[in-house]
Design an enzyme around this catalytic site. Structure first.
Site: not given
Length: 78
Positions: A22-25
């Site tokens: 995952s990366c923020i959104t």
């Protein structure tokens, strides 16, 4: 099915996932076969966007990205 399982199916299933984080959104996914990614299914399942570039797929899911990634990665380990 949960949203995470719907997304996993849209990405071609567990056998098509090499790496997922995952990366923020977003979910950043390295897939084995980009042709197995069903962008239309992912959009129907409620993702905000899909960006494919070779074997890398970014799935925009919003602020729940980390929770979804954890659920998918847990299911990949079992």
């Amino acid at each position: 099915m949960s949203k995470a399982q719907d997304i996993l199916a849209g990405l071609g299933g567990p056998e098509n996932i090499d790496v997922l984080e995952s990366c923020i959104t977003r979910l950043r996914v390295q897939v084995n076969n980009p042709d197995q990614v069903d962008e239309e299914k992912l959009r129907i399942d409620g993702v905000f966007g899909v960006v494919c570039s070779g074997h890398v797929v970014q799935v925009v899911v919003g602020p729940e990205a980390e929770d979804i990634a954890e659920e998918i990665n847990s299911s990949l380990k079992s």
